[in-house]
Design a protein around this motif. Structure first.
Motif, mmCIF file in Angstrom:
data_model
loop_
_atom_site.group_PDB
_atom_site.id
_atom_site.type_symbol
_atom_site.label_atom_id
_atom_site.label_comp_id
_atom_site.label_asym_id
_atom_site.label_seq_id
_atom_site.Cartn_x
_atom_site.Cartn_y
_atom_site.Cartn_z
ATOM 1 N N ILE A 121 10.323 4.841 -3.658
ATOM 2 C CA ILE A 121 9.730 3.610 -3.115
ATOM 3 C C ILE A 121 9.397 3.808 -1.639
ATOM 4 O O ILE A 121 8.335 3.390 -1.162
ATOM 5 C CB ILE A 121 10.659 2.397 -3.313
ATOM 6 N N GLU A 122 10.287 4.491 -0.908
ATOM 7 C CA GLU A 122 10.016 4.765 0.504
ATOM 8 C C GLU A 122 8.764 5.631 0.656
ATOM 9 O O GLU A 122 7.937 5.394 1.543
ATOM 10 C CB GLU A 122 11.222 5.435 1.152
ATOM 11 N N ALA A 123 8.606 6.625 -0.208
ATOM 12 C CA ALA A 123 7.407 7.481 -0.157
ATOM 13 C C ALA A 123 6.151 6.658 -0.425
ATOM 14 O O ALA A 123 5.124 6.835 0.255
ATOM 15 C CB ALA A 123 7.527 8.630 -1.159
ATOM 16 N N LEU A 124 6.211 5.748 -1.396
ATOM 17 C CA LEU A 124 5.066 4.861 -1.664
ATOM 18 C C LEU A 124 4.761 3.990 -0.447
ATOM 19 O O LEU A 124 3.600 3.766 -0.104
ATOM 20 C CB LEU A 124 5.342 3.973 -2.881
ATOM 21 N N ALA A 125 5.799 3.495 0.213
ATOM 22 C CA ALA A 125 5.603 2.639 1.390
ATOM 23 C C ALA A 125 4.943 3.420 2.522
ATOM 24 O O ALA A 125 4.018 2.918 3.175
ATOM 25 C CB ALA A 125 6.937 2.049 1.839
ATOM 26 N N HIS A 126 5.393 4.645 2.758
ATOM 27 C CA HIS A 126 4.798 5.453 3.829
ATOM 28 C C HIS A 126 3.371 5.860 3.477
ATOM 29 O O HIS A 126 2.502 5.894 4.353
ATOM 30 C CB HIS A 126 5.681 6.654 4.147
ATOM 31 N N GLN A 127 3.114 6.125 2.209
ATOM 32 C CA GLN A 127 1.746 6.421 1.762
ATOM 33 C C GLN A 127 0.858 5.195 1.971
ATOM 34 O O GLN A 127 -0.279 5.319 2.458
ATOM 35 C CB GLN A 127 1.764 6.817 0.290
ATOM 36 N N ALA A 128 1.367 4.025 1.624
ATOM 37 C CA ALA A 128 0.601 2.784 1.805
ATOM 38 C C ALA A 128 0.319 2.542 3.283
ATOM 39 O O ALA A 128 -0.801 2.194 3.667
ATOM 40 C CB ALA A 128 1.366 1.605 1.202
ATOM 41 N N PHE A 129 1.329 2.740 4.127
ATOM 42 C CA PHE A 129 1.158 2.532 5.560
ATOM 43 C C PHE A 129 0.104 3.486 6.117
ATOM 44 O O PHE A 129 -0.772 3.087 6.888
ATOM 45 C CB PHE A 129 2.490 2.705 6.293
ATOM 46 N N ALA A 130 0.158 4.742 5.711
ATOM 47 C CA ALA A 130 -0.809 5.746 6.196
ATOM 48 C C ALA A 130 -2.232 5.423 5.773
ATOM 49 O O ALA A 130 -3.184 5.795 6.460
ATOM 50 C CB ALA A 130 -0.404 7.131 5.695
ATOM 51 N N ALA A 131 -2.404 4.718 4.657
ATOM 52 C CA ALA A 131 -3.738 4.395 4.147
ATOM 53 C C ALA A 131 -4.330 3.136 4.781
ATOM 54 O O ALA A 131 -5.506 2.838 4.581
ATOM 55 C CB ALA A 131 -3.689 4.218 2.626
ATOM 56 N N LEU A 132 -3.537 2.416 5.556
ATOM 57 C CA LEU A 132 -4.037 1.198 6.192
ATOM 58 C C LEU A 132 -5.010 1.553 7.307
ATOM 59 O O LEU A 132 -4.945 2.648 7.875
ATOM 60 C CB LEU A 132 -2.873 0.370 6.744
ATOM 61 N N PRO A 133 -5.916 0.639 7.637
ATOM 62 C CA PRO A 133 -6.881 0.906 8.720
ATOM 63 C C PRO A 133 -6.177 1.256 10.032
ATOM 64 O O PRO A 133 -5.106 0.719 10.350
ATOM 65 C CB PRO A 133 -7.648 -0.416 8.848
ATOM 66 N N ASP A 134 -6.789 2.166 10.803
ATOM 67 C CA ASP A 134 -6.213 2.606 12.078
ATOM 68 C C ASP A 134 -5.889 1.441 13.000
ATOM 69 O O ASP A 134 -4.841 1.439 13.659
ATOM 70 C CB ASP A 134 -7.165 3.566 12.798
ATOM 71 N N ALA A 135 -6.774 0.454 13.064
ATOM 72 C CA ALA A 135 -6.554 -0.692 13.957
ATOM 73 C C ALA A 135 -5.294 -1.459 13.572
ATOM 74 O O ALA A 135 -4.575 -1.974 14.440
ATOM 75 C CB ALA A 135 -7.766 -1.620 13.933
ATOM 76 N N PHE A 136 -5.011 -1.526 12.303
ATOM 77 C CA PHE A 136 -3.820 -2.215 11.801
ATOM 78 C C PHE A 136 -2.572 -1.409 12.152
ATOM 79 O O PHE A 136 -1.623 -1.926 12.725
ATOM 80 C CB PHE A 136 -3.959 -2.391 10.288
ATOM 81 N N ARG A 137 -2.596 -0.107 11.838
ATOM 82 C CA ARG A 137 -1.433 0.750 12.112
ATOM 83 C C ARG A 137 -1.169 0.861 13.607
ATOM 84 O O ARG A 137 -0.013 0.937 14.032
ATOM 85 C CB ARG A 137 -1.644 2.140 11.511
ATOM 86 N N GLY A 138 -2.226 0.885 14.393
ATOM 87 C CA GLY A 138 -2.079 1.034 15.833
ATOM 88 C C GLY A 138 -1.299 -0.086 16.498
ATOM 89 O O GLY A 138 -0.691 0.119 17.547
ATOM 90 N N ARG A 139 -1.293 -1.243 15.879
ATOM 91 C CA ARG A 139 -0.553 -2.383 16.442
ATOM 92 C C ARG A 139 0.871 -2.444 15.901
ATOM 93 O O ARG A 139 1.586 -3.394 16.138
ATOM 94 C CB ARG A 139 -1.303 -3.664 16.137
ATOM 95 N N CYS A 140 1.277 -1.407 15.179
ATOM 96 C CA CYS A 140 2.620 -1.349 14.584
ATOM 97 C C CYS A 140 3.458 -0.250 15.234
ATOM 98 O O CYS A 140 4.367 0.297 14.606
ATOM 99 C CB CYS A 140 2.513 -1.074 13.087
ATOM 100 N N ASP A 141 3.161 0.086 16.476
ATOM 101 C CA ASP A 141 3.863 1.161 17.158
ATOM 102 C C ASP A 141 5.380 0.944 17.090
ATOM 103 O O ASP A 141 5.883 -0.124 17.445
ATOM 104 C CB ASP A 141 3.412 1.241 18.619
ATOM 105 N N GLY A 142 6.085 1.941 16.608
ATOM 106 C CA GLY A 142 7.543 1.877 16.548
ATOM 107 C C GLY A 142 8.106 1.104 15.369
ATOM 108 O O GLY A 142 9.315 0.967 15.249
ATOM 109 N N LEU A 143 7.252 0.613 14.490
ATOM 110 C CA LEU A 143 7.723 -0.147 13.330
ATOM 111 C C LEU A 143 8.499 0.764 12.393
ATOM 112 O O LEU A 143 8.027 1.832 12.019
ATOM 113 C CB LEU A 143 6.540 -0.756 12.571
ATOM 114 N N ALA A 144 9.695 0.341 12.030
ATOM 115 C CA ALA A 144 10.506 1.088 11.063
ATOM 116 C C ALA A 144 10.323 0.468 9.687
ATOM 117 O O ALA A 144 10.214 -0.748 9.555
ATOM 118 C CB ALA A 144 11.977 1.036 11.469
#
Length: 136
Positions: A15-38
């Motif tokens: 499930i953690e691998a799926l979550a990290h895969q999902a996070f990596a597939a999100l748009p850069d602008a979205f991920r960029g505002r999640c700096d340090g998110l665990a």
């Protein structure tokens, strides 16, 4: 051995691998505002969380954002825990077993929804982000 006897539920690491895969597939602008998110995956919410969220059972909550949302100020104070998303494996699997969506799509949905709370996003905004991730 029958086919059903060899089936097993995905574990925490899967499930953690799926979550990290999902996070990596999100748009850069979205991920960029999640700096340090665990991103944490555990079987169930703890008792304090269940009480705080007024859950009737431990299966009522699929995920939770903990931290300071950007809508509240976005700044992390000294000593404060980092912003985090908690995904609850057993409730996610229970929901998945009763619905037609893929497990990857469900994990993406829960992850985007919880991060969306950090941003103060509407449900429509979250739906557009999920569509942009297009993990299939």
């Amino acid at each position: 051995m029958t086919q059903t006897a060899s089936l097993r539920a995905p574990g925490l690491a899967e499930i953690e691998a799926l979550a990290h895969q999902a996070f990596a597939a999100l748009p850069d602008a979205f991920r960029g505002r999640c700096d340090g998110l665990a991103i944490h995956v555990v079987d169930f919410p703890d008792d304090a969380t269940l009480m705080e969220m007024d859950c009737e059972t431990e299966f009522d909550l699929l995920g939770l954002f903990r931290g300071v949302g950007l809508a509240q100020s976005g700044e992390i104070a000294t000593g404060q825990m980092p912003n985090a998303v908690w995904l609850y494996r057993r409730p996610i699997l229970d929901y998945w077993a009763e619905h037609a969506e893929t497990l990857g799509d469900l994990v993406t949905h829960v992850l985007v929804h919880e991060i969306g709370h950090h941003f103060g996003l509407s449900d429509d905004d979250m739906a557009r982000i999920e569509a942009a991730a297009d993990l299939d």
